[in-house]
Design an enzyme around this catalytic site. Structure first.
Site, PDB file in Angstrom:
ATOM      1  N   LYS A 131     -31.637   3.742  27.339  1.00 39.54           N
ATOM      2  CA  LYS A 131     -30.755   2.670  27.789  1.00 39.54           C
ATOM      3  C   LYS A 131     -29.354   3.226  28.030  1.00 39.54           C
ATOM      4  O   LYS A 131     -28.833   4.003  27.232  1.00 39.54           O
ATOM      5  CB  LYS A 131     -30.687   1.555  26.728  1.00 39.54           C
ATOM      6  CG  LYS A 131     -31.655   0.422  26.982  1.00 39.54           C
ATOM      7  CD  LYS A 131     -31.289  -0.806  26.195  1.00 39.54           C
ATOM      8  CE  LYS A 131     -32.104  -2.001  26.653  1.00 39.54           C
ATOM      9  NZ  LYS A 131     -31.733  -3.243  25.973  1.00 39.54           N
ATOM     10  N   GLU A 136     -41.573 -15.260  18.403  1.00 39.93           N
ATOM     11  CA  GLU A 136     -41.058 -16.569  18.005  1.00 39.93           C
ATOM     12  C   GLU A 136     -42.084 -17.387  17.236  1.00 39.93           C
ATOM     13  O   GLU A 136     -41.743 -18.104  16.277  1.00 39.93           O
ATOM     14  CB  GLU A 136     -40.593 -17.342  19.239  1.00 39.93           C
ATOM     15  CG  GLU A 136     -39.388 -16.727  19.941  1.00 39.93           C
ATOM     16  CD  GLU A 136     -39.754 -15.669  20.958  1.00 39.93           C
ATOM     17  OE1 GLU A 136     -38.831 -15.143  21.610  1.00 39.93           O
ATOM     18  OE2 GLU A 136     -40.965 -15.367  21.095  1.00 39.93           O
ATOM     19  N   ARG A 144     -41.202 -21.397  22.610  1.00 46.29           N
ATOM     20  CA  ARG A 144     -42.351 -20.492  22.488  1.00 46.29           C
ATOM     21  C   ARG A 144     -43.050 -20.651  21.134  1.00 46.29           C
ATOM     22  O   ARG A 144     -44.163 -20.165  20.959  1.00 46.29           O
ATOM     23  CB  ARG A 144     -41.898 -19.045  22.675  1.00 46.29           C
ATOM     24  CG  ARG A 144     -41.062 -18.823  23.921  1.00 46.29           C
ATOM     25  CD  ARG A 144     -40.810 -17.358  24.190  1.00 46.29           C
ATOM     26  NE  ARG A 144     -41.953 -16.764  24.872  1.00 46.29           N
ATOM     27  CZ  ARG A 144     -42.052 -15.466  25.140  1.00 46.29           C
ATOM     28  NH1 ARG A 144     -41.098 -14.638  24.759  1.00 46.29           N
ATOM     29  NH2 ARG A 144     -43.101 -14.993  25.777  1.00 46.29           N
TER      30      ARG A 144
END
Length: 636
Positions: free
Chosen positions: A282, A368, A396
């Protein structure tokens, strides 16, 4: 941005142009693309670290595959700026995440190259498998490619899809983009297994040392290369994916086009489901983002030569910061409190809590459903869980909210950040539906604080209950009402009158007098309601709770007013206004009610204040709507 700074990039208006470039030009193209991403995000704000990590992978995919005939499905989608730039949207990047401009995520309506809309994680394998099998049914020769990060691989949905895909006879390629980062640092045994073993420094360093030692003995080096594939099996869990039925390849350097392109070309000719593991970094190519990928995950506008700098004036305290401070204070006060987040430590304001109470902090990864049921299990054993979760992400875990928490009436607090419109992230991240989907669940309660002070107070109220309670609050700052230092709450299920009509009883009784109007505000729209009320002389009620509704106060107000206006930053259908209508109907009270809130459409990205104004939820819009319904219309 001057085109002469990007001579190769400006010659690529679609992937067909890229495929016509000489192979030798691709590294230079990638360098220009990376620079363009940095310059573009610096001007508009947006996701940066993740996009810098996918530059070479994007170039290689569009080089090898015949897009858009071959389908690319980018998981989450916040790493698709290079993809957008290479697929005909370079000149529109200045409008990124702005009203009427490009979305920060893939959108099918935006481009034929955005084959599937994504913004919530771990959906790519399922979608790509559906596309691959649909193509097979139609007799079409096409490839479907899912690009998924190692953080997103921790979600159960990804493994449900792998389980299904491994027995499918279709042209499916799953690319694991392993950068050892999601948004917050990824967690869990699986991620540790992938990140440390598959892309670990031990394996990479050992391989490099071996190459250096044997480079002057070609026969031995060739033997070592052959043995490497066998040795890799000892430290790389290829069997994990092969047991799912995939042909595993990798890990390879995701920034090396000389490795990526031949590998993808070879995979393209292989039958059945394929799994390619690429290792990326990243922030690649921009040192500041490499050093702090979290800070540069989603920066605002900045000078790329300087990097992120503190604002000239300290910003107002956000609701997220109010929650984070409350969480620490309540944890110090009550040892039963535990904090749970599904991979959103920074976004949910839990960094300080994690530092101060590491043994009471649980990041469960991008999971979740698990987060909600995990909290339920802890509550069964006497803990007081606080689940910090965005409104859009609680969607979710809805079955778990009903079945595992509410049905058992367990005392779990849900701190719902990003309630209402969220601005630049758009419809996928808007918290538009939590009022309707929570208030219909038995045992659930839902608080709607109007400002920062009430947010802290209502969190305390929620924590004190012996039932599940959600507290919804928006992204960003409120009006600036400083929270109190105490942990005292507000009365459960009770609202308050914040403004009373000024007209006298004699004026109200006069012929042709205006109807007596009361505005019932749920949440932060209380403040534009107070502004509008000054112009139309209306009573304003701060309802505070969407459930339980303060029916006693509602009926008192209804008895002394001719018409009611409900106001909420959430979906009108089934929302707090619907709760008011239901309560009035049950009590046999007939009053005209104007419901103001979010309409039955998906509201796209843009400046939050502009978006609210477009929906008529600013002071002027509220005043205008009341005039049009109950009073003489005002000129536009």
């Amino acid at each position: 941005m001057p085109t002469n700074s990007y001579p190769l990039l400006t010659s690529v208006n679609d992937p067909a142009d890229l495929r016509r470039l000489p192979r030798a030009d691709l590294k230079a193209l990638a360098a220009e693309l990376r620079a363009f991403v940095i310059d573009s995000v610096a001007q508009t704000g947006g996701h940066l670290s993740s996009n810098l990590g996918t530059v070479e992978l994007t170039v290689a995919l569009h080089r090898v595959f015949n897009t858009p005939h071959d389908r690319l499905v980018w998981d989450v989608g916040h790493q698709t700026y290079p993809h957008k730039i290479l697929t005909g949207r370079r000149d529109r990047m200045g409008s990124l995440r702005q009203l009427g401009g490009l979305s920060g995520f893939p959108q099918r309506v935006e481009s034929e190259y955005d084959t599937f809309g994504t913004a919530h994680s771990s959906t790519s394998i399922s979608a790509a498998l559906g596309m691959a099998l649909a193509a097979k049914r139609k007799g079409e020769e096409r490839h479907a490619v899912a690009i998924i990060g190692d953080g997103a691989m921790t979600a159960g949905m990804a493994f449900e899809a792998l389980n299904n895909a491994g027995v499918a006879d279709c042209n499916l390629l799953v690319i694991l983009n392993d950068n050892d980062m999601s948004i917050s640092p990824p967690v869990g045994a699986l991620n540790r297994y992938l990140a440390q073993l598959m892309s670990g420094q031990f394996y990479a360093k050992a391989k490099n040392v071996g190459k250096n030692v044997l480079k002057n003995a070609p026969p031995l080096l060739e033997l070592a290369k052959r043995l490497e594939q066998q040795a890799k099996g000892m430290v790389v869990p290829a069997t994990l994916f092969e047991k799912f039925g995939f042909n595993y390849i990798g890990p390879i350097d995701g920034h090396d086009l000389d490795s990526l392109i031949p590998t993808l070309e070879n995979i393209k000719g292989l039958p059945g489901p394929q799994f390619l593991h690429v290792v990326t970094k990243k922030g690649q190519g921009y040192k500041l983002a490499e050093q702090d990928p979290i800070a540069y995950h989603g920066p605002g506008k900045f000078d790329p030569r300087v990097g992120l700098t503190p604002p000239a004036t300290p910003p107002k305290q956000t609701f997220t910061q109010v929650f984070g401070q409350w969480l620490c204070d309540m944890a110090a006060h009550d040892s039963r409190l535990v904090g749970i987040t599904p991979a959103m430590r920074e976004g949910s304001g839990m960094v300080e809590f994690h530092r101060r109470f590491p043994d009471r902090y649980y990041d469960v990864g991008i999971a979740e459903q698990h987060a909600v049921t995990f909290a339920a299990g802890m509550a069964c054993e006497g803990a007081k869980p606080v689940v910090a979760i965005y409104s859009t992400f609680l969607q979710r875990g809805y079955d778990q909210l009903i079945h595992d928490v509410a049905l058992q009436n367990l005392p779990v607090v849900f701190a719902l950040d990003r309630a209402g419109l969220v601005g630049a992230d758009g419809a996928t991240h808007a918290g538009a539906y939590d009022i309707p989907f929570i208030r219909c669940i038995p045992n659930m309660a839902l608080a709607c604080p109007a400002d920062e002070r009430e947010c802290r107070q209502l969190l305390s109220t929620a924590f004190a209950q012996n039932q599940p309670v959600a507290v919804r609050y928006p992204r960003g700052a409120g009006v600036g009402t400083a929270p109190l230092a105490s942990l005292e709450g507000l009365p459960f299920g009770k609202g308050e009158v914040r403004r009373t009509r000024q007209a006298s009883a004699e004026a109200d009784a006069a012929p042709g007098s205006a109807p007596r109007i009361a505005i019932l505000a749920f949440g932060t729209l209380l403040y534009p309601a107070l502004q509008a009320a000054e112009a139309i002389d209306a009573t304003v009620v701060n309802m505070r709770w969407a459930k339980p509704l303060d029916v006693e106060l509602l009926l008192e107000v209804a008895a002394s007013h001719d018409a009611l206006v409900t106001l909420e930053e959430g979906a009108i259908m089934g929302g707090a206004g619907s709760a008011v209508l239901e309560a009035l109907s049950q009590a046999g009270v007939l009053r005209p009610v104007l419901q103001l809130g979010l309409p039955d459409v998906f509201i796209e990205h843009g400046d939050p204040a502009k978006l609210l104004a477009l929906q008529g939820l600013d002071a002027a819009g509220i005043e205008r709507a009341v005039h049009q319904r109950f009073l003489a219309p005002v000129p536009l």
